[in-house]
Design an enzyme around this catalytic site. Sequence first.
Site, PDB file in Angstrom:
ATOM      1  N   GLU A  11       0.621  -1.367   0.161  1.00 29.60           N
ATOM      2  CA  GLU A  11       0.000  -0.013  -0.022  1.00 29.60           C
ATOM      3  C   GLU A  11       0.978   1.285   0.032  1.00 29.60           C
ATOM      4  OE1 GLU A  11      -4.208  -1.328   2.208  1.00 29.60           O
ATOM      5  OE2 GLU A  11      -2.230  -1.039   3.389  1.00 29.60           O
ATOM      6  N   ASP A 196     -12.100  -6.491  -2.209  1.00 32.29           N
ATOM      7  CA  ASP A 196     -13.130  -7.544  -1.853  1.00 32.29           C
ATOM      8  C   ASP A 196     -14.378  -7.001  -1.381  1.00 32.29           C
ATOM      9  OD1 ASP A 196     -11.098  -7.354   0.727  1.00 32.29           O
ATOM     10  OD2 ASP A 196     -13.155  -7.778   1.296  1.00 32.29           O
TER      11      ASP A 196
HETATM   12  N1  ADE Z   1      -9.077  -5.062   4.039  1.00 25.24           N
HETATM   13  C1  ADE Z   1      -9.326  -5.313   2.884  1.00 25.24           C
HETATM   14  N2  ADE Z   1     -10.443  -5.935   2.702  1.00 25.24           N
HETATM   15  C2  ADE Z   1     -10.828  -6.220   4.069  1.00 25.24           C
HETATM   16  C3  ADE Z   1     -11.603  -6.945   4.854  1.00 25.24           C
HETATM   17  N3  ADE Z   1     -12.907  -7.657   4.097  1.00 25.24           N
HETATM   18  N4  ADE Z   1     -11.834  -6.830   6.051  1.00 25.24           N
HETATM   19  C4  ADE Z   1     -10.987  -6.039   6.722  1.00 25.24           C
HETATM   20  N5  ADE Z   1     -10.169  -5.376   6.254  1.00 25.24           N
HETATM   21  C5  ADE Z   1      -9.986  -5.384   4.800  1.00 25.24           C
END
Ligand code: ADE
Length: 225
Positions: A11, A196
């Site tokens: 990142e 996601d």
């Molecule tokens: N960062 C990226 N995806 C995430 C998720 N599903 N839960 C917590 N932090 C995240």
Amino acid sequence: MIGIIGAMPIEVDAIKAIVENKEEIHIGSIDFVKGTINKKDIVVAQCGIGKVFAAICAEAMILNFKLDYLLNVGVAGSISNNLDITSIAISQSLVQHDMDTSPLGDPIGMLSGINIVNIEADKEVVKKVEEAVKKVGINYEIGVIASGDQFVNSKEKKDWIKENFNAIACEMEGAAIAQVAYVNKVPFCVIRAMSDKADGSSHMDFAEFTKKAIKNSVEVIRALI
Ligand code: ADE
């Protein structure tokens, strides 16, 4: 000076790569990279995963650099139906979904001591970030970003966070950085690209889409600075 914090090397490395006049400064447990982007003074640091590492880094940055504002960038799980993978969430406010003193009569998420649930991001910085995202042309939404010390990986948890906090995205550091900025009176904003959908397949999507999502958040930083 603009401060930028990201949790994972992936990142922050892409941002460090575009810093000119680079100077590396080690303070406590944190490696800061100071320099310029588009002739503007910036300092970047990788904090590590979770709220404690995020808070350590934010406090060290605020105490050692004179920040005009602080940004937290990275990826997040999408909660809003408007945010597909690689879309951007801009923080209107931050909440800690795992803070819970409700057995004592408090609202879920209330931060004891400062006694608020939502920490508002700086309106001017949010506006600047929105303009940058528009310039780059990425789909975005401004709303509540929820942080907690867990990778959200089920529809049940995702729905619970949505119902309780009206959140559009979830991640693991933003609200800790917000809390440190708030108590130190430093303007801040959190910018997260969706890796996601925080559901049962979030672990697989995270592995597949994180790189792509990060590309978008770096584009936004470039446009912003
Ligand atoms: N960062 C990226 N995806 C995430 C998720 N599903 N839960 C917590 N932090 C995240």
